[in-house]
Design a protein around this motif. Structure first.
Motif, PDB file in Angstrom:
ATOM      1  N   ARG A 169      87.497  23.487  78.922  1.00 31.86           N
ATOM      2  CA  ARG A 169      86.665  23.283  77.648  1.00 31.86           C
ATOM      3  C   ARG A 169      85.724  24.353  77.310  1.00 31.86           C
ATOM      4  O   ARG A 169      84.940  24.639  78.509  1.00 31.86           O
ATOM      5  N   GLU A 173      85.248  23.250  71.320  1.00 28.49           N
ATOM      6  CA  GLU A 173      84.609  22.280  70.539  1.00 28.49           C
ATOM      7  C   GLU A 173      83.169  22.084  70.321  1.00 28.49           C
ATOM      8  O   GLU A 173      82.618  22.827  71.204  1.00 28.49           O
ATOM      9  N   GLY A 174      82.504  21.316  69.667  1.00 31.58           N
ATOM     10  CA  GLY A 174      81.028  21.153  69.610  1.00 31.58           C
ATOM     11  C   GLY A 174      80.626  21.289  68.227  1.00 31.58           C
ATOM     12  O   GLY A 174      81.296  21.674  67.358  1.00 31.58           O
ATOM     13  N   SER A 228      77.309  25.190  70.823  1.00 33.10           N
ATOM     14  CA  SER A 228      76.291  24.331  70.404  1.00 33.10           C
ATOM     15  C   SER A 228      75.356  24.890  69.410  1.00 33.10           C
ATOM     16  O   SER A 228      75.089  26.071  69.468  1.00 33.10           O
ATOM     17  N   ARG A 270      79.404  23.795  84.576  1.00 36.22           N
ATOM     18  CA  ARG A 270      78.903  24.175  83.377  1.00 36.22           C
ATOM     19  C   ARG A 270      77.874  25.122  83.257  1.00 36.22           C
ATOM     20  O   ARG A 270      76.791  24.830  83.985  1.00 36.22           O
ATOM     21  N   GLU A 315      82.172  24.365  74.954  1.00 33.93           N
ATOM     22  CA  GLU A 315      81.424  23.839  73.813  1.00 33.93           C
ATOM     23  C   GLU A 315      80.571  24.715  73.365  1.00 33.93           C
ATOM     24  O   GLU A 315      79.957  25.756  73.884  1.00 33.93           O
TER      25      GLU A 315
END
Ligand SMILES: Nc1nc2c(c(=O)[nH]1)N[C@H]1C(S)=C(S)[C@@H](COP(=O)(O)O)O[C@H]1N2
Ligand SMILES: [Mo]
Length: 359
Positions: A215, A72-73, A219, A165, A217
């Motif tokens: 997860r 997602e992101g 960006s 992360r 991300e």
């Protein structure tokens, strides 16, 4: 007595799952971080039972039937979510041999080299290992989410207590050999190495290879998190005040002997490994005491992202000796005589003076 008992227990609490016997692994004393003994490497791959562990928090026990991976992101058109079964059934599986090295490898030797102490795990030479990783290409997982034309960074995020992360540029995420691995050396990924799934980022510092991923991300802007601002950055001369985030690891070599080594006199073979991050190792030279430098034989060639094996014949006389080894990559970069100082003691790669007692 009770107090003493508690203290002893705290010191001996193990926060990793696999056994870490002293004949295979070096205990760094943190309860979380264990190095591979360099003299316990039987083949080209590091057996999983002795592959180094670098944990910022205890190994989590995750249930694969409840696990999902969300992508997602701002850089995706449609967020997607995968189950563990999806990884196995919906995507091509590939296997690659890749070396992981912690940026802090040899920190304790770096400290000796510069006569100072560095914060952080006091690694000897054991925070490096090579495995065959099997999994799904990250780009295959990203594709169904529809990466936008302005997406620039991809950041895997973990499910352990530190929520690890570390972003990477889109190009690195889309590379042929950037994986979400589900297996290691032909077996299901063990808990300590990221079960159910971990990222493998070829040639980069180990910290980029996030374990226990839950997860990812995507960006459209550069991402700033502790692991590329505070930790895993080079701070010191030659770097901007905020530091330089570490990406690829520098060329280095490892002798497969304990430190100090103990050998019998007479003809024998000295072996080792050399790794140069994203570049292949193409040459390894060695020097005994003050003798001239000589070429070692590469018995397994280096590849981009995986170490080389080397060896040389030696017929030592009794006494104290020093072995020096200097590896070079395909761009002519080799190990310096002294490591560039940096505040957190990362990326030590100066030629080591390996003491060997023969007698
Ligand atoms: N989630 C998570 N991923 C992580 C870490 C961690 O502590 N948590 N440690 C990183 C660091 S610093 C290194 S060097 C490698 C070590 O991988 P290994 O323990 O499988 O050898 O994992 C990286 N991935
Ligand atoms: Mo690391």
């Amino acid at each position: 007595m009770t107090e003493q008992h508690t203290a002893t227990r705290a010191l001996t609490t193990r926060e990793v799952v696999k056994p870490t016997p002293a004949d295979l692994m070096e205990d760094t004393g943190t309860g979380l971080d264990f190095g591979t003994r360099p003299d316990r490497l039987p083949g080209h791959l590091t057996p999983t039972d002795r592959f180094f562990i670098r944990n910022h928090a205890p190994t989590p026990r995750l249930d694969p039937t409840a696990w999902t991976l969300r992508i997602e992101g701002g850089g995706v058109r449609v967020p997607v979510s995968y189950t563990y079964d999806d990884l196995w059934s919906r995507f091509p599986m590939i296997s690659v041999v890749r070396t992981l090295e912690c940026a802090g490898n040899r920190r304790a030797l770096f400290a000796e080299e510069v006569g100072a102490r560095f914060e952080g795990t006091q690694w000897g030479r054991g925070a490096v290992g090579t495995a065959e990783w099997t999994g799904v290409r990250l780009r295959d997982l990203l594709e169904p989410a529809g990466i936008t034309s302005r997406a620039c960074e991809i950041m895997p995020e973990s499910l352990d207590a530190v929520r690890a992360r570390r972003p990477m540029p889109l190009a690195k995420a889309l590379a042929d050999d950037t994986l979400l691995a589900v297996a290691m050396n032909g077996e299901i990924l063990p808990p300590d190495h990221g079960f159910p799934a971990r990222i493998v980022v070829s040639g980069w510092l180990g910290a980029a290879s996030i374990k226990w991923v839950g997860r990812i991300e995507v960006s459209e802007r550069p991402l700033h998190v502790p692991w590329n601002t505070r930790d895993y950055v080079l701070i010191g001369p030659g770097h901007p005040p905020e530091g330089t985030p570490i990406t690829g690891v520098p060329v280095s070599a490892l002798v497969e002997l304990p430190w100090p080594g103990r050998l019998r006199p007479g003809p024998q073979i000295v072996r080792g490994r050399a790794f140069a991050g994203e570049r292949p190792v193409v040459a390894v030279d060695y020097r005994i005491d003050h003798d001239p430098w000589r070429p070692a034989v590469l018995t397994t060639p280096g590849t981009a992202g995986a170490w080389a094996r080397w060896q040389f014949h030696w017929n030592p006389r009794p006494g104290d000796h020093v072995i020096r080894v200097r590896a070079s990559d395909d761009q002519g970069r080799s190990q310096p005589d002294s490591s560039p100082w940096n505040a957190l003691g990362y990326c030590q790669n100066a030629v080591l003076a390996h003491p060997v007692m023969v007698g």
